[in-house]
Motif scaffolding. Structure first.
Motif, mmCIF file in Angstrom:
data_model
loop_
_atom_site.group_PDB
_atom_site.id
_atom_site.type_symbol
_atom_site.label_atom_id
_atom_site.label_comp_id
_atom_site.label_asym_id
_atom_site.label_seq_id
_atom_site.Cartn_x
_atom_site.Cartn_y
_atom_site.Cartn_z
ATOM 1 N N LEU A 1 -1.593 13.744 11.071
ATOM 2 C CA LEU A 1 -2.148 12.912 10.012
ATOM 3 C C LEU A 1 -3.553 13.312 9.577
ATOM 4 N N THR A 2 -4.040 14.459 10.067
ATOM 5 C CA THR A 2 -5.341 14.953 9.615
ATOM 6 C C THR A 2 -5.216 15.531 8.211
ATOM 7 N N ASP A 3 -6.346 15.865 7.608
ATOM 8 C CA ASP A 3 -6.337 16.462 6.266
ATOM 9 C C ASP A 3 -5.518 17.750 6.229
ATOM 10 N N GLU A 4 -5.497 18.486 7.329
ATOM 11 C CA GLU A 4 -4.747 19.740 7.389
ATOM 12 C C GLU A 4 -3.332 19.534 7.922
ATOM 13 N N GLY A 5 -3.027 18.328 8.371
ATOM 14 C CA GLY A 5 -1.738 18.038 8.995
ATOM 15 C C GLY A 5 -0.594 18.029 8.003
ATOM 16 N N ASP A 6 0.584 18.185 8.545
ATOM 17 C CA ASP A 6 1.809 18.147 7.756
ATOM 18 C C ASP A 6 2.892 17.547 8.658
ATOM 19 N N PHE B 1 0.840 -1.207 0.000
ATOM 20 C CA PHE B 1 0.000 0.000 0.000
ATOM 21 C C PHE B 1 0.872 1.253 0.000
ATOM 22 N N LEU B 2 1.835 1.311 0.920
ATOM 23 C CA LEU B 2 2.697 2.497 1.003
ATOM 24 C C LEU B 2 3.596 2.625 -0.219
ATOM 25 N N GLU B 3 4.073 1.520 -0.746
ATOM 26 C CA GLU B 3 4.907 1.571 -1.950
ATOM 27 C C GLU B 3 4.150 2.216 -3.103
ATOM 28 N N ALA B 4 2.898 1.845 -3.275
ATOM 29 C CA ALA B 4 2.078 2.430 -4.346
ATOM 30 C C ALA B 4 1.873 3.920 -4.118
ATOM 31 N N VAL B 5 1.646 4.307 -2.875
ATOM 32 C CA VAL B 5 1.444 5.724 -2.545
ATOM 33 C C VAL B 5 2.728 6.514 -2.783
ATOM 34 N N PHE B 6 3.866 5.958 -2.367
ATOM 35 C CA PHE B 6 5.144 6.651 -2.558
ATOM 36 C C PHE B 6 5.445 6.830 -4.045
ATOM 37 N N GLU B 7 5.069 5.843 -4.861
ATOM 38 C CA GLU B 7 5.276 5.967 -6.309
ATOM 39 C C GLU B 7 4.532 7.155 -6.873
ATOM 40 N N ASP B 8 3.344 7.411 -6.338
ATOM 41 C CA ASP B 8 2.553 8.553 -6.799
ATOM 42 C C ASP B 8 3.270 9.856 -6.477
ATOM 43 N N GLY B 9 3.852 9.933 -5.287
ATOM 44 C CA GLY B 9 4.651 11.097 -4.903
ATOM 45 C C GLY B 9 3.880 12.289 -4.369
ATOM 46 N N ASP B 10 2.579 12.177 -4.200
ATOM 47 C CA ASP B 10 1.770 13.284 -3.685
ATOM 48 C C ASP B 10 1.884 13.324 -2.161
ATOM 49 N N PRO B 11 2.453 14.390 -1.585
ATOM 50 C CA PRO B 11 2.629 14.458 -0.132
ATOM 51 C C PRO B 11 1.321 14.304 0.653
ATOM 52 N N GLN B 12 0.229 14.838 0.145
ATOM 53 C CA GLN B 12 -1.042 14.710 0.849
ATOM 54 C C GLN B 12 -1.541 13.260 0.828
ATOM 55 N N LEU B 13 -1.291 12.563 -0.265
ATOM 56 C CA LEU B 13 -1.663 11.158 -0.348
ATOM 57 C C LEU B 13 -0.802 10.318 0.599
ATOM 58 N N VAL B 14 0.481 10.648 0.702
ATOM 59 C CA VAL B 14 1.369 9.951 1.637
ATOM 60 C C VAL B 14 0.875 10.166 3.063
ATOM 61 N N ARG B 15 0.526 11.398 3.408
ATOM 62 C CA ARG B 15 0.022 11.706 4.746
ATOM 63 C C ARG B 15 -1.246 10.921 5.037
ATOM 64 N N ALA B 16 -2.163 10.889 4.083
ATOM 65 C CA ALA B 16 -3.417 10.160 4.265
ATOM 66 C C ALA B 16 -3.156 8.660 4.417
ATOM 67 N N ALA B 17 -2.257 8.123 3.614
ATOM 68 C CA ALA B 17 -1.942 6.695 3.689
ATOM 69 C C ALA B 17 -1.298 6.344 5.021
ATOM 70 N N LEU B 18 -0.406 7.204 5.506
ATOM 71 C CA LEU B 18 0.188 6.960 6.828
ATOM 72 C C LEU B 18 -0.886 6.959 7.906
ATOM 73 N N GLY B 19 -1.864 7.829 7.761
ATOM 74 C CA GLY B 19 -2.976 7.854 8.701
ATOM 75 C C GLY B 19 -3.775 6.563 8.655
ATOM 76 N N ASP B 20 -4.032 6.064 7.446
ATOM 77 C CA ASP B 20 -4.751 4.797 7.297
ATOM 78 C C ASP B 20 -3.977 3.655 7.952
ATOM 79 N N VAL B 21 -2.682 3.618 7.693
ATOM 80 C CA VAL B 21 -1.849 2.547 8.247
ATOM 81 C C VAL B 21 -1.774 2.659 9.768
ATOM 82 N N ALA B 22 -1.585 3.855 10.277
ATOM 83 C CA ALA B 22 -1.509 4.041 11.730
ATOM 84 C C ALA B 22 -2.818 3.607 12.394
ATOM 85 N N ARG B 23 -3.947 3.934 11.764
ATOM 86 C CA ARG B 23 -5.236 3.511 12.329
ATOM 87 C C ARG B 23 -5.388 1.993 12.272
#
Length: 94
Positions: free
Chosen positions: A67-72, A23-45
């Motif tokens: 890891l919120t939508d506004e988080g960085d 899951f994270l490998e696919a997200v990292f390939e995309d390279g979108d920082p907001q998508l990475v943040r969201a994916a980390l949130g999904d994994v952490a949950r």
């Protein structure tokens, strides 16, 4: 007949370390920082936000806020979460 849909939550479907890594490998390939943040949130949950925060060396509230939508999340938080998940960060030539 109307199409019926159900809500899909990635966190409910990340059952193994291999699923998380893919899951994270696919997200990292995309390279979108907001998508990475969201994916980390999904994994952490999926692993338990409090447990991941403890292993990452941050408070649960700090991790949740990062890891919120506004988080960085800071780089140190990202690295801590990856270590807490038992994952390593690998760089390879594009």
């Amino acid at each position: 007949m109307a199409l019926q849909t159900t809500r899909w939550d990635a966190a409910e479907n990340l059952k193994t370390a291999e699923h998380v890594a893919a899951f994270l490998e696919a997200v990292f390939e995309d390279g979108d920082p907001q998508l990475v943040r969201a994916a980390l949130g999904d994994v952490a949950r999926s692993e338990g936000l409090g447990e991941i925060a403890r292993k990452a060396g941050v408070s649960r509230a700090e991790l949740a806020a990062a890891l919120t939508d506004e988080g960085d999340p800071r780089l140190s938080t990202f690295i801590g979460v990856m270590k807490a998940l038992g994952l390593k960060i690998v760089a390879e030539a594009a």
